[in-house]
Design a protein around this motif. Structure first.
Motif, PDB file in Angstrom:
ATOM      1  N   LYS A  47     -33.607  26.634  10.949  1.00  0.00           N
ATOM      2  CA  LYS A  47     -34.020  26.420  10.287  1.00  0.00           C
ATOM      3  C   LYS A  47     -35.665  26.263  10.350  1.00  0.00           C
ATOM      4  O   LYS A  47     -36.512  25.587   9.775  1.00  0.00           O
ATOM      5  N   GLU A  48     -35.754  26.632  11.765  1.00  0.00           N
ATOM      6  CA  GLU A  48     -37.859  26.799  11.344  1.00  0.00           C
ATOM      7  C   GLU A  48     -37.897  28.223  10.998  1.00  0.00           C
ATOM      8  O   GLU A  48     -39.179  27.686  10.768  1.00  0.00           O
ATOM      9  N   ARG A  49     -37.338  28.389  11.474  1.00  0.00           N
ATOM     10  CA  ARG A  49     -37.256  29.962  10.657  1.00  0.00           C
ATOM     11  C   ARG A  49     -37.400  29.888   9.244  1.00  0.00           C
ATOM     12  O   ARG A  49     -38.451  30.148   8.436  1.00  0.00           O
ATOM     13  N   ARG A  50     -36.244  29.080   8.290  1.00  0.00           N
ATOM     14  CA  ARG A  50     -36.040  29.342   6.860  1.00  0.00           C
ATOM     15  C   ARG A  50     -36.664  28.343   6.090  1.00  0.00           C
ATOM     16  O   ARG A  50     -35.818  27.091   7.129  1.00  0.00           O
ATOM     17  N   SER A  51     -36.831  27.901   5.417  1.00  0.00           N
ATOM     18  CA  SER A  51     -36.112  26.597   4.882  1.00  0.00           C
ATOM     19  C   SER A  51     -34.748  26.510   3.907  1.00  0.00           C
ATOM     20  O   SER A  51     -33.768  27.261   3.539  1.00  0.00           O
ATOM     21  N   ASP A  52     -34.451  25.630   3.534  1.00  0.00           N
ATOM     22  CA  ASP A  52     -33.511  25.605   2.388  1.00  0.00           C
ATOM     23  C   ASP A  52     -33.518  26.328   1.541  1.00  0.00           C
ATOM     24  O   ASP A  52     -32.050  26.908   1.568  1.00  0.00           O
ATOM     25  N   ALA A  53     -34.759  26.125   0.789  1.00  0.00           N
ATOM     26  CA  ALA A  53     -34.204  26.899  -0.594  1.00  0.00           C
ATOM     27  C   ALA A  53     -34.013  28.585  -0.465  1.00  0.00           C
ATOM     28  O   ALA A  53     -33.479  29.395  -0.566  1.00  0.00           O
ATOM     29  N   ASP A  54     -34.648  29.609   1.080  1.00  0.00           N
ATOM     30  CA  ASP A  54     -34.638  30.555   1.850  1.00  0.00           C
ATOM     31  C   ASP A  54     -32.848  30.742   2.384  1.00  0.00           C
ATOM     32  O   ASP A  54     -32.242  31.756   2.062  1.00  0.00           O
ATOM     33  N   GLY A  55     -32.433  29.609   3.314  1.00  0.00           N
ATOM     34  CA  GLY A  55     -30.915  29.709   3.033  1.00  0.00           C
ATOM     35  C   GLY A  55     -30.268  29.830   2.001  1.00  0.00           C
ATOM     36  O   GLY A  55     -29.115  30.606   2.077  1.00  0.00           O
ATOM     37  N   LYS A  56     -30.573  28.715   0.849  1.00  0.00           N
ATOM     38  CA  LYS A  56     -29.954  28.888  -0.364  1.00  0.00           C
ATOM     39  C   LYS A  56     -29.828  30.521  -0.761  1.00  0.00           C
ATOM     40  O   LYS A  56     -28.790  30.823  -1.402  1.00  0.00           O
ATOM     41  N   ALA A  57     -30.537  30.835  -0.965  1.00  0.00           N
ATOM     42  CA  ALA A  57     -31.548  32.600  -1.666  1.00  0.00           C
ATOM     43  C   ALA A  57     -30.283  33.596  -0.989  1.00  0.00           C
ATOM     44  O   ALA A  57     -29.360  34.125  -1.144  1.00  0.00           O
ATOM     45  N   ILE A  58     -30.501  33.737   0.596  1.00  0.00           N
ATOM     46  CA  ILE A  58     -29.345  34.250   1.180  1.00  0.00           C
ATOM     47  C   ILE A  58     -28.044  34.379   0.892  1.00  0.00           C
ATOM     48  O   ILE A  58     -27.951  35.444   0.598  1.00  0.00           O
ATOM     49  N   LEU A  59     -27.620  33.259   1.169  1.00  0.00           N
ATOM     50  CA  LEU A  59     -25.971  32.395   0.684  1.00  0.00           C
ATOM     51  C   LEU A  59     -25.821  32.851  -0.408  1.00  0.00           C
ATOM     52  O   LEU A  59     -24.533  33.731  -1.041  1.00  0.00           O
ATOM     53  N   ASP A  60     -26.443  33.069  -1.740  1.00  0.00           N
ATOM     54  CA  ASP A  60     -26.319  33.657  -2.550  1.00  0.00           C
ATOM     55  C   ASP A  60     -26.105  35.305  -3.453  1.00  0.00           C
ATOM     56  O   ASP A  60     -25.154  35.392  -3.096  1.00  0.00           O
ATOM     57  N   GLU A  61     -27.279  34.846  -2.285  1.00  0.00           N
ATOM     58  CA  GLU A  61     -27.157  36.903  -2.117  1.00  0.00           C
ATOM     59  C   GLU A  61     -26.038  37.389  -1.449  1.00  0.00           C
ATOM     60  O   GLU A  61     -25.474  38.582  -1.888  1.00  0.00           O
ATOM     61  N   ALA A  62     -25.817  37.354  -0.445  1.00  0.00           N
ATOM     62  CA  ALA A  62     -24.802  37.072   0.650  1.00  0.00           C
ATOM     63  C   ALA A  62     -23.464  37.489  -0.645  1.00  0.00           C
ATOM     64  O   ALA A  62     -22.226  38.117  -0.637  1.00  0.00           O
ATOM     65  N   LEU A  63     -23.490  36.076  -0.767  1.00  0.00           N
ATOM     66  CA  LEU A  63     -21.846  35.886  -2.254  1.00  0.00           C
ATOM     67  C   LEU A  63     -21.711  36.762  -3.281  1.00  0.00           C
ATOM     68  O   LEU A  63     -19.849  37.710  -3.081  1.00  0.00           O
ATOM     69  N   ALA A  64     -22.811  36.737  -3.661  1.00  0.00           N
ATOM     70  CA  ALA A  64     -22.423  37.680  -4.636  1.00  0.00           C
ATOM     71  C   ALA A  64     -22.709  39.680  -4.214  1.00  0.00           C
ATOM     72  O   ALA A  64     -21.839  40.580  -5.315  1.00  0.00           O
ATOM     73  N   THR A  65     -22.594  40.086  -3.139  1.00  0.00           N
ATOM     74  CA  THR A  65     -22.435  41.320  -2.186  1.00  0.00           C
ATOM     75  C   THR A  65     -20.486  40.998  -2.115  1.00  0.00           C
ATOM     76  O   THR A  65     -20.933  42.393  -2.150  1.00  0.00           O
TER      77      THR A  65
END
Length: 116
Positions: A90-108
């Motif tokens: 959480k120090e390195r990533r914002s909530d928006a970054d986390g949501k984008a990474i999660l959406d990408e992983a779910l799409a894959t």
């Protein structure tokens, strides 16, 4: 019955240890270090050409860093509380970054047919 062994209770190599057997010791320099609790530590160093003394020394009584200036010893180190892996992420990533990474992983995963 006593055996009469003259070296009973001794071990091999035991005996008087003097300068003649060990050689001459190097000249020593004693430096005083003080911690923030006002403890003084006096380690000794071999006096030699180009001697570089450490700026700090760990106090053997309390473990704090000690310096050569009695009136201004080093400050105690800051102790940070234990952090979980999630806290570091959480120090390195914002909530928006986390949501984008999660959406990408779910799409894959959906593209491979592993989840719906």
């Amino acid at each position: 019955m006593a055996s009469g062994n003259a070296i009973r209770g001794s071990r091999v190599g035991a005996g008087p240890m003097g300068e003649a057997e060990r050689g001459d010791s190097a000249p020593r320099v004693f430096i005083s270090y003080w911690c923030s609790n006002r403890h003084e530590t006096r380690p000794s160093f071999a006096q030699e050409q180009g001697l570089v003394l450490p700026e700090t020394w760990d106090c053997p009584r309390c473990g704090l860093p000690a310096g050569q200036d009695k009136d201004h010893p080093p400050a105690p180190p800051k102790v940070e509380p234990y952090k979980t892996h999630l806290a570091y992420v959480k120090e390195r990533r914002s909530d928006a970054d986390g949501k984008a990474i999660l959406d990408e992983a779910l799409a894959t995963l959906r593209g491979r047919g592993l989840i719906q």
